[in-house]
Design an enzyme around this catalytic site. Structure first.
Site, PDB file in Angstrom:
ATOM      1  N   ALA A 186       0.815  -1.215   0.000  1.00 50.82           N
ATOM      2  CA  ALA A 186       0.000   0.000   0.000  1.00 50.82           C
ATOM      3  C   ALA A 186       0.852   1.269   0.000  1.00 50.82           C
ATOM      4  CB  ALA A 186      -0.934   0.002   1.202  1.00 50.82           C
ATOM      5  N   CYS A 187       2.054   1.206   0.561  1.00 50.64           N
ATOM      6  CA  CYS A 187       2.928   2.374   0.632  1.00 50.64           C
ATOM      7  C   CYS A 187       3.607   2.684  -0.701  1.00 50.64           C
ATOM      8  CB  CYS A 187       3.974   2.184   1.726  1.00 50.64           C
ATOM      9  SG  CYS A 187       5.052   0.760   1.459  1.00 50.64           S
ATOM     10  N   GLY A 188       3.398   1.814  -1.697  1.00 47.49           N
ATOM     11  CA  GLY A 188       3.974   2.055  -3.014  1.00 47.49           C
ATOM     12  C   GLY A 188       5.266   1.305  -3.285  1.00 47.49           C
ATOM     13  N   THR A 189       5.803   0.647  -2.271  1.00 50.24           N
ATOM     14  CA  THR A 189       7.025  -0.134  -2.480  1.00 50.24           C
ATOM     15  C   THR A 189       6.643  -1.579  -2.814  1.00 50.24           C
ATOM     16  OG1 THR A 189       7.233  -0.710  -0.130  1.00 50.24           O
ATOM     17  CG2 THR A 189       8.322   1.312  -0.874  1.00 50.24           C
TER      18      THR A 189
END
Length: 178
Positions: free
Chosen positions: A155-158
């Site tokens: 979810a954090c983009g990583t």
């Protein structure tokens, strides 16, 4: 005879998947009581869990019809406890034996005669942090079953390890544990 499942939901963006797990369990004849953390209710509200499970959500230690809900839920009612998703905070709190909320007290009142499943969900760096890894090892030694994390976009983009196990996969682990 229907099995009773206590589902503890923690404050994680993946808390929405707990609705899918609750639905899957309920549709398959399990009796589910959801015990969300206060932070998890920022992601999914009590009405969603109550509507899906057909049971009142458990959030408070005091002010219930039952004066000692943590004892009765852990020792008499639940056939299995699952933490889904299990945040880093929850995992570390469990390993530290903190009992300043309903789930912490319920976890400590558990006699480990019934399965306790933990499904971690968090950012890769958080998951790999020594505090979290040591807590998971401690919980495993106590008798908890640590479910695997998925790997992929978070979810954090990583991208990495830390994705919450899908509801269907968690359901399969529950069936095996029972």
């Amino acid at each position: 005879m229907s099995k009773n499942i206590l589902l503890h939901v923690t404050g994680s963006i993946s808390a929405y998947k707990a609705c899918a797990l609750t639905s899957l369990l309920t549709k398959n004849g399990y009796n589910v009581r959801v015990m969300p953390s206060k932070d998890s209710l920022q992601f999914v509200g009590s009405a969603s869990y109550e509507g899906i499970s057909h049971n009142k959500v458990e959030t408070e230690m005091f002010g219930n019809d039952d004066p000692i809900p943590h004892i009765h839920i852990a020792q008499s009612w639940a056939d299995l406890i699952i933490v889904y998703p299990a945040s880093a905070n929850c995992i570390n709190r469990m390993a530290a034996g903190l009992a300043d909320d309903l789930f912490g007290a319920t976890f400590l009142a558990n006699n480990f005669e019934k399965p306790v499943l933990i499904a971690p969900a968090m950012n890769t760096q958080m998951f790999q942090h020594p505090a979290v890894q040591e807590s998971l090892e401690k919980l495993k030694k106590w008798g908890c079953q640590i479910l695997p994390c998925g790997e992929g976009e978070l979810a954090c983009g990583t991208t990495g390890v830390g994705r919450l196990l899908e509801a269907q996969d968690a359901f399969e682990y529950i069936k095996k544990a029972l």
